[in-house]
Design an enzyme around this catalytic site. Sequence first.
Site: not given
Ligand code: IDP
Ligand code: MG
Length: 136
Positions: A12, A52, A88, A115, A118, A129
């Site tokens: 990212k 997304y 994961r 973070n 992805h 994807e």
């Molecule tokens: P993942 O990336 O671990 O699969 P997802 O729940 O699919 O997590 O969420 C996609 C992305 O959305 C996350 O990687 C993160 O960058 C962002 N995200 C998820 N939850 C939150 C939140 O509560 N606040 C802000 N950003 C979030």
């Molecule tokens: Mg996800």
Amino acid sequence: MSNTEQTLSIIKPDAVERNLDNEIKQVFIKNGFNIFKEKKIQIEKSEAEKFYKVHETKPFYSDLCSYLSSGPIVVMILEKENAVVDNRKLMGATNPKDAEEGTIRKKYGISIDKNSVHGSDSVENAKIEIDFFFKD
Ligand code: IDP
Ligand code: MG
């Protein structure tokens, strides 16, 4: 019998901006992943919104899509046995604060939104994807 699986990984903007993309690629390789295809691109917010779409009802959706389109990203097809689940595990929890020692998000992640990586969450979504970024 070989059971090679593919998953989609994205390094990212926060990580590419800090020049961590090569280091993170090495982490994947060290952990047994083959980088089958990769490209460094920047996407439009409208494309991030499509990618997304599953999150469109979430309060963070707009910020998330702005963020993913805010700078260059490295999109990769990773291959190994059980690539989806193993990726994961290697990524760690969504929030770097909750991620285990030794995971990419623990080491490189800044916050729940920044973070660093992805990864597809199922074999079915991995196919969708991969097509999204690599179907010509
Ligand atoms: P993942 O990336 O671990 O699969 P997802 O729940 O699919 O997590 O969420 C996609 C992305 O959305 C996350 O990687 C993160 O960058 C962002 N995200 C998820 N939850 C939150 C939140 O509560 N606040 C802000 N950003 C979030
Ligand atoms: Mg996800």
